[in-house]
Scaffold this active site. Structure first.
Site, short mmCIF file in Angstrom:
data_model
loop_
_atom_site.label_atom_id
_atom_site.label_comp_id
_atom_site.label_asym_id
_atom_site.label_seq_id
_atom_site.Cartn_x
_atom_site.Cartn_y
_atom_site.Cartn_z
N HIS A 159 0.68 -1.08 0.26
CA HIS A 159 0.22 -0.22 0.06
C HIS A 159 0.82 1.34 -0.07
CE1 HIS A 159 -3.23 -2.80 1.17
NE2 HIS A 159 -2.51 -2.94 1.96
N SER A 280 14.71 22.21 -16.09
CA SER A 280 13.59 22.74 -16.17
C SER A 280 14.04 23.55 -16.77
CB SER A 280 13.19 22.77 -14.55
OG SER A 280 12.48 24.12 -15.00
N LYS A 286 16.10 21.97 -10.69
CA LYS A 286 14.86 21.01 -11.21
C LYS A 286 15.66 19.56 -12.09
CE LYS A 286 10.82 21.32 -10.03
NZ LYS A 286 9.89 19.82 -9.58
N GLU A 293 9.72 8.87 -16.35
CA GLU A 293 8.57 9.50 -16.67
C GLU A 293 7.84 9.33 -18.30
OE1 GLU A 293 7.74 13.25 -14.59
OE2 GLU A 293 9.17 13.31 -15.80
#
Ligand code: ARG
Length: 463
Positions: A159, A280, A286, A293
């Protein structure tokens, strides 16, 4: 005869509307099949000569012409034209240009329907081999990481909450199992597809005395397909391919999801190598896990391709229908996507670093050794269900006090159960917890080392 005359143009009074030509043409994408188309045609021409359907001289001329076309395509000299409709027509038309009327004999006892079924099987057969070797490369990386990180303790989740501590190697090897199953699925589907459909003709077979087994042998098939109608209408092997690729991508996507989470500053379990991340345009701090992704994202298009093909096939009457021309782009796209994904993912995992200290701290949090206290009580004679209840109370106490299990004093422990003695503290260290899980396939180092040995044998047997 206009320039636009088709090889099949005999029956027609008008040449095709330009819009229809563009709409009908698959050459822009099926040209990728050129080498398989030519290879199949060479085998077919040789068979026609062997059977006395054309002369050996004619067959030799055809083969020379086809070889020339192969080199024209490979050196970029071949001119592909939308008017040629598809790769089969383009090759045949060029063959007639090069060797004259004899070229027109190649299509004897054959149809584009069995021809395309052949080409796509040959293509998939090759691609499956290369995907399989990429999987082996990835499995090697996983085993290498499992060996290197054998002493790194990590939280194990259920979980997405810390459940029980595990070795990070054990986690790597979980992905080994998934990709190993993928490997065997690719092997299986390649066995089923390895039968030659050539000779099925348009759908009913042919009146010529052909030798389908000879062609199958020339092209390294196990044998021939058994029913001509099925031969030209079957795309099960492509459905199996796209399903298998989807499962593989699902595995990479789950792995990606964890890489993305684990590399955030909030988790900080792993550090991705700079060359596998991007920055970024606005936020200078970043370091984005774009590769992971994108793999997660590309899994969507691979599922889409699978659904496209299932939908394409679901109501098609037997045998061939032009709808089936739509099978190619999803197949090509999924093959390209899984190929790229496997290559890049393997390097990313190879280069990423584990933040062992951080992982260990995280593993100790969340009362992850509570099960070990319950097991301790069971060993002292308590039924597991009662032990579970007591430890639940102990955890509730620790939560209330804002302390870890190891910070609970012995008298407090004993107030919950007089079976607890001072050795409880040895049972609830991370190391003790991990090394106690010695059941087959468990996370104890001895078991993980066994898994590594088995993993290595699998790789050796399959590379
Ligand atoms: N380009 C076609 C395809 O990919 C080849 C088969 C065409 N057959 C036909 N009868 N029009 O499916």
């Amino acid at each position: 005869m206009s320039d636009n005359r088709k090889l099949w143009g005999g029956r027609f009074n008008l040449s095709t509307d330009k819009l229809v030509d563009d709409f009908n043409a698959s050459i822009s994408f099926d040209k990728r099949l050129y080498s398989y188309d030519i290879r199949g045609s060479i085998a077919h021409a040789k068979m026609l000569a062997k059977q006395g359907i054309i002369t050996t001289m004619e067959s030799d001329q055809i083969v020379i012409g086809l070889d020339q076309i192969l080199s024209e395509i490979e050196t970029g000299k071949f001119i592909f034209s939308e008017a040629d409709e598809d790769i089969h027509m383009a090759v045949e038309k060029r063959l007639i240009e090069i060797i004259g009327d004899t070229g027109g004999k190649l299509h004897t006892a054959r149809s584009r329907n069995d021809q395309v079924a052949l080409d796509i099987r040959l293509y998939i057969r090759d691609q499956v081999e290369s995907i399989k070797s990429l999987i082996i490369g990835f499995l090697e990386v996983l085993v290498k990481r499992a060996e290197k990180d054998i002493d790194v303790i990590s939280p194990g989740f259920t979980h997405l909450q810390a459940g029980q501590p595990i070795l990070f190697s054990h986690y790597f090897l979980a992905y080994f199992q998934m990709l190993k199953r993928d490997y065997t699925r690719f092997t299986d589907l390649a066995i089923r597809l390895n039968y030659s459909p050539l000779g099925a003709g348009a759908l009913a077979g042919t009146s010529f005395d052909i030798d389908r087994h000879f062609v199958a042998k020339e092209l390294d098939f196990y044998g021939v397909t058994e029913n001509s109608i099925d031969s030209v209408s079957d795309r099960d092997f492509a459905l199996e391919l796209l399903s298998t690729i989807s499962i593989t991508m699902m595995h990479l996507s789950r792995f990606s999801e964890e890489i993305i989470l684990f590399s955030t500053s909030e988790f900080n379990y792993i550090t991705l190598s700079d060359d596998f991340c991007t920055g970024s345009s606005i936020m200078p701090q970043k370091k984005n896990p774009d590769v992971a992704e994108l793999i997660r994202g590309k899994t969507a298009r691979v599922y889409g391709n699978m659904i496209t093909l299932f939908t394409l096939m679901k109501a098609l009457p037997l045998a061939y229908n032009k709808d089936m021309q739509e099978d190619k782009e999803p197949i090509f796209d999924s093959v390209d996507t899984v190929t790229m994904s496997l290559k890049i993912f393997a390097s990313m995992i190879d280069k990423m670093e584990l933040n062992a200290e951080k992982l260990k701290i995280a593993a100790a949090k969340g009362y992850s050794t509570a099960t070990d206290i319950a097991d301790y009580l069971v060993r002292k004679g308590l039924p597991f269900r009662q032990a579970h209840y007591i430890v639940g109370k102990v955890v509730a106490y620790a939560v209330e006090e804002g302390i870890e299990l190891s910070q609970i004093s012995l008298p407090i422990f004993q107030s919950y159960s007089n079976l607890i003695e001072v050795d409880i503290y040895d049972s609830i260290t991370l190391e003790a917890s991990v090394s106690s899980r010695q059941s087959y396939g468990g996370t104890a180092k001895s078991q993980v080392l066994k898994q590594i040995e088995l993993a290595k044998s699998f790789i050796n047997e399959n590379s």
